[in-house]
Design a protein around this motif. Structure first.
Motif: not given
Length: 502
Positions: A30, A470, A489-490, A492-497, A500
């Motif tokens: 990434r 999440h 992903v976590l 980088l501070g992004k959320q996975i609902s 998703e």
């Protein structure tokens, strides 16, 4: 050599992770971050530097040129054969029961250009070692599990004091006092004293051959005592999970019995046992571990294992001063020549009792995201601390694992040097059960739901742990590099609902 294309740029890197040799070609890329598929170590593809642990070493980088549509990589043959790159740029920090947190702190200080005196003090006989191997490969010598050789520490100008136990700290005088009566002044202090096994509080706990597993000497002792004997493991810990594999491989099948006990569970095994891996207390994962025909527990049952659920240890009985029998709360008696206690751990912070340092009700030292305690110039890291966890929305927790301890040590060093860097890491765990490696990333504490992808029965699955709609953690079996991807992903501070994840 691993050739990576990031947008319009090519990078050439060492192809294997220095931690355990995982193929980085199967990892997660990434941006400029390349994450190992096995244990979550992360590297910068531009510099080869470590961006996430548990590896202690960087990866090699090679010169890349592009001419007439062809990519050329230039490297010396000698460099290609090296296993890893250790980058060091040419306070007194001090810890006892020294482990990876203190080691990484000391190395980071040197890497960042600190040239002052560094002392690492431990009550143990050894330099920091890979404690996970103590229950995986019990026939290894202590030197085989060293994370760094004494010569390496000496070359970096890091003083290492063995069998030097800290018994008190005078924070006003900035002095650490040791069991041998000596003391050492400090300018800055790192407390990375780790944790210890909780003692068994049951009649007979003081009998001979009732053991804990914390040091290389403990590991060798247990292997020697228990081979071909009746072994009881008390507790649902990593120790029980790994002991079985470490001892079972080279040993023939035996008719003798062993037992694993925990509050609410017990298992009767031929000689060696497998305890429940506590990260998987969800209905779906529990179903895999306990009920599917191909689960690790079922594999043990096929070898004569009988689990005693909702049963507790009542007492240990002995003969000639040695343990001989484990008595369960239901009255059942199990033969036991050796008992290993793994009922959890507690922070090694008793020597701080009566001081002004802030601790929680369990004795863990309270630190902020700079790994700073409430006392100026005093930092703490590893198993001995309770710290704010981003994935728990800043709530405090103690996480006892190598990768987290290394991150603590790294950020403690940066903040000793006044760099004002906040801890940023995603916890990453792993274990192996009968050759099946389970990976776990994140922090599932307080989860309320799960999403399962794949098949538990076919031993290929990915489980998402959901809290507040999440993903807060994930675990997998035979789905690499999915957990590493989710960790990234976590990170980088992004959320996975939940949607998703489904």
């Amino acid at each position: 050599v691993l050739l990576v294309r990031n947008k319009n740029e090519f990078r050439a890197l060492g192809s294997k992770c220095p931690h355990y040799g995982a193929p980085l070609s199967k990892g997660v890329l990434r941006g400029e971050r390349l994450r190992c598929p096995w244990h979550g170590a992360c590297f910068n593809i531009r510099t080869g530097d470590i961006e996430e642990y548990p590896t202690l070493d960087c990866i090699s980088c090679f010169k890349v040129t592009v001419e007439h549509g062809k990519v050329f990589v230039t490297a010396k043959k000698k460099v290609l054969t090296l296993p890893a790159v250790i980058k060091h740029k040419p306070h007194l920090g001090l810890a006892s029961r020294v482990g990876v947190a203190a080691l990484v702190c000391a190395e980071t200080l040197r890497q960042e250009g600190f040239t002052g005196r560094i002392i690492m003090a431990t009550r143990e006989k050894h330099v920091p070692y890979d404690k996970s191997k103590l229950s995986k490969e019990m026939d290894l010598k202590a030197e085989d599990v060293y994370l760094r050789k004494p010569e390496f520490l000496a070359a970096q100008g890091i003083e290492f004091w063995t069998e030097k136990e800290a018994v008190s700290v005078d924070f006003q005088k900035k002095e650490v006092h040791f069991l041998d009566g000596s003391f050492q002044k400090y300018h800055q202090l790192l407390i990375a004293t780790g944790s210890h096994s909780k003692p068994l509080k049951a009649p007979g706990a003081d009998l001979q051959n009732v053991c804990i597993l914390q040091t290389p000497e403990d590991s060798s002792k247990i292997l020697k005592l228990a081979t071909g004997k009746n072994l009881v493991i008390i507790g649902a810990s990593f120790i029980g999970t790994r002991l079985d594999q470490a001892s079972r491989g080279p040993a023939p099948a035996r008719d003798t019995n062993g037992t694993s006990l925990q509050p609410g569970a017990a298992a009767e095994l031929p000689a060696w046992v497998l305890a429940v891996y506590s990260s998987f207390y969800s209905s779906t994962a529990w179903n895999f571990l306990m009920n599917t025909q191909t689960s690790p527990f079922q594999m043990l049952q096929n070898k004569g294992v009988k689990f005693h659920m909702k049963s507790e240890l009542c007492e240990l009985k002995g003969k000639d001063g040695k343990v001989a029998e484990a008595v369960l709360s239901n009255g059942e008696k199990l033969p036991a020549n050796v008992v290993v206690v793994g009922i959890g751990s507690a922070p090694n912070s008793a020597f701080l009792k009566g001081t002004s340092i802030a601790r929680d009700d369990k004795g863990a030292i309270l630190v902020d995201l700079h790994m700073q305690t409430n006392i100026p110039n005093v930092f703490a890291a590893g198993d001995v601390v309770s710290f704010p966890v981003a994935l728990l929305r800043g709530d405090r927790s103690s996480i006892h694992h190598q990768q987290v301890a290394e991150a603590h040590g790294h950020f403690a060093a940066l903040n000793m040097l006044k760099k004002e860097k906040e801890l940023h890491t995603v916890p990453f765990f792993w274990t192996t059960l009968f050759g099946k490696t389970i990976r776990y990333a994140g922090c599932g504490k307080g989860y309320t739901d799960t999403v399962v992808k794949g098949s538990l029965e076919q031993q290929k699955f990915l489980i998402f742990y959901i809290r507040d709609g999440h993903v807060t953690a994930a675990t997998s079996l035979n789905c690499d590099p999915m957990v590493s991807l989710i960790a990234e992903v976590l990170y980088l501070g992004k959320q996975i609902s939940k949607e998703e994840a489904e």
